[in-house]
Design a protein around this motif. Structure first.
Motif, PDB file in Angstrom:
ATOM      1  N   GLU A 146       0.771   1.276  -7.583  1.00 60.70           N
ATOM      2  CA  GLU A 146       0.608   0.863  -6.404  1.00 60.70           C
ATOM      3  C   GLU A 146      -0.910   0.053  -6.324  1.00 60.70           C
ATOM      4  O   GLU A 146      -1.754   0.498  -7.097  1.00 60.70           O
ATOM      5  CB  GLU A 146       0.596   2.003  -5.362  1.00 60.70           C
ATOM      6  CG  GLU A 146       1.848   2.645  -5.148  1.00 60.70           C
ATOM      7  CD  GLU A 146       2.986   1.734  -4.708  1.00 60.70           C
ATOM      8  OE1 GLU A 146       2.794   0.452  -4.156  1.00 60.70           O
ATOM      9  OE2 GLU A 146       4.133   2.239  -4.792  1.00 60.70           O
ATOM     10  N   ARG A 147      -1.119  -0.869  -5.530  1.00 59.68           N
ATOM     11  CA  ARG A 147      -2.268  -1.315  -5.313  1.00 59.68           C
ATOM     12  C   ARG A 147      -3.501  -0.693  -4.670  1.00 59.68           C
ATOM     13  O   ARG A 147      -4.555  -0.661  -4.946  1.00 59.68           O
ATOM     14  CB  ARG A 147      -2.094  -2.767  -4.390  1.00 59.68           C
ATOM     15  CG  ARG A 147      -3.502  -3.721  -4.455  1.00 59.68           C
ATOM     16  CD  ARG A 147      -3.160  -5.001  -3.718  1.00 59.68           C
ATOM     17  NE  ARG A 147      -2.379  -4.984  -2.530  1.00 59.68           N
ATOM     18  CZ  ARG A 147      -3.132  -4.762  -1.292  1.00 59.68           C
ATOM     19  NH1 ARG A 147      -4.297  -4.759  -1.335  1.00 59.68           N
ATOM     20  NH2 ARG A 147      -2.536  -4.528  -0.216  1.00 59.68           N
ATOM     21  N   LYS A 148      -3.111  -0.031  -3.550  1.00 56.39           N
ATOM     22  CA  LYS A 148      -4.093   0.812  -2.754  1.00 56.39           C
ATOM     23  C   LYS A 148      -3.072   1.913  -2.797  1.00 56.39           C
ATOM     24  O   LYS A 148      -1.795   2.164  -2.386  1.00 56.39           O
ATOM     25  CB  LYS A 148      -4.292   0.171  -1.283  1.00 56.39           C
ATOM     26  CG  LYS A 148      -5.253  -0.662  -1.511  1.00 56.39           C
ATOM     27  CD  LYS A 148      -5.730  -1.107   0.118  1.00 56.39           C
ATOM     28  CE  LYS A 148      -7.086  -1.883  -0.179  1.00 56.39           C
ATOM     29  NZ  LYS A 148      -7.609  -2.163   1.296  1.00 56.39           N
ATOM     30  N   GLU A 184       1.085  -0.970  -0.081  1.00 61.81           N
ATOM     31  CA  GLU A 184      -0.015  -0.231  -0.205  1.00 61.81           C
ATOM     32  C   GLU A 184       0.831   1.087   0.172  1.00 61.81           C
ATOM     33  O   GLU A 184       2.256   1.321   0.437  1.00 61.81           O
ATOM     34  CB  GLU A 184      -0.907  -0.023   1.135  1.00 61.81           C
ATOM     35  CG  GLU A 184      -1.867  -1.352   1.305  1.00 61.81           C
ATOM     36  CD  GLU A 184      -2.903  -1.202   2.352  1.00 61.81           C
ATOM     37  OE1 GLU A 184      -3.215  -0.092   2.700  1.00 61.81           O
ATOM     38  OE2 GLU A 184      -3.164  -2.320   2.758  1.00 61.81           O
TER      39      GLU A 184
END
Length: 298
Positions: free
Chosen positions: A141-143, A74
């Motif tokens: 990024e994922r989150k 994250e």
């Protein structure tokens, strides 16, 4: 003189962004725009850095990446304050970025254009940079969480509230992405520019001395909060004389009315601009509460 080209080439090794197909600096500096920022203009000469590490004369808006040893997947995009006159890198952004790294978060520090540094976009320039930065970080990024301080809280609060607002014409394929975020953190933020909270430098820089009530309303974060606003974390000292504590109370109450998850940490003392807070003081407690909130929210 630092030109944008010199800024990019002097920032370290280059890597290819799979989203935009452009060359960006790796690990240290990622320029926001493939060429000139929307509208052009801006200052010239060298970046101005004060004794306490505050930046102004922002020639090339960018994000600076801080990588943790043990990433949790994250990221947090950080915008420091300074009333849109400067950006508090040394006291706010960089210490917070390094602290977030120790908790596994990849941190990105935003250096955004200041509206009165001759940018043709004027007071839209910082919002353009914030939206572009969110898109960039989202491509990596994922989150993506955002965390803003003072005027930086105002900026990221506005960006989070208005992801569908086209503050600039698309520059490349990256701008097809909607700049949504997963959560919003605002520490001693400026939320409203409306009466009677018109004394801040944020108000002066964004709408000016002779602003109409419509101007003030259009740059007040609470007026854009809907049930789709991201979960929100707020912290502010009760003795803040720069940004009235009413700001965070207003934001909390607005979120509650719209059924947005919200947490407000009210700090007994600390004034304004305390950053991480001095160890052993009430102002030093918000950071752990913020990380616990992120973990609980996730």
């Amino acid at each position: 003189m630092i030109t944008r080209r010199h800024f990019i080439l002097g920032s370290g090794a280059l890597a290819l962004s799979m989203t935009t197909g452009k060359l960006f600096a790796r690990n240290d500096i990622v320029p926001l725009w493939p060429d000139e920022p929307p509208g052009g203009g801006g200052p010239s000469g060298e970046l101005h850095v004060s004794k306490n590490g505050s930046w102004s004369n922002i020639v090339s808006p960018a994000i600076q990446r801080f990588n943790p040893e043990n990433p949790n997947g994250e990221a947090v995009l950080i915008a420091a304050g300074g009333g849109y006159r400067w950006i508090g890198m040394g006291r706010e952004a960089w210490p917070v970025a390094r602290w977030l790294n120790t908790n596994g978060y990849t941190a990105y520090v935003l250096s955004y254009r200041l509206p009165h540094e001759k940018w043709q976009a004027g007071h839209l320039a910082p919002l353009q940079d914030a939206q572009r930065a969110i898109r960039l970080v989202r491509s990596f990024e994922r989150k993506v969480h955002v965390l803003g301080f003072s005027a930086g809280g105002h900026l990221l609060g506005m960006a989070a509230a208005r992801p569908d607002f086209a503050s600039y014409a698309p520059q490349d394929p990256l701008d097809e992405m909607v700049p949504n975020v997963d959560s919003v953190g605002m520490i001693y933020p400026v939320i409203t520019l409306e009466m009677p909270y018109q004394h801040t430098t944020t108000h002066l820089m964004m709408v000016g001395k002779n602003a109409t009530p419509q101007d003030e309303a259009s740059w007040s974060v609470q007026n854009y909060v809907t049930r789709n606003y991201p979960p929100t974390f707020l912290a502010q000292a009760e003795d803040d004389r720069t940004s009235s504590p009413f700001n965070t109370e207003l934001m909390r109450n607005t979120c509650r009315r719209n059924h947005v998850p919200v947490e407000l940490i009210q700090i007994s003392e600390g004034g304004h601009g305390f950053g991480l807070g001095k160890a052993g003081t009430p102002a030093a407690l918000w950071d752990q509460a913020y990380v616990r909130w992120l973990e609980r929210f996730n």
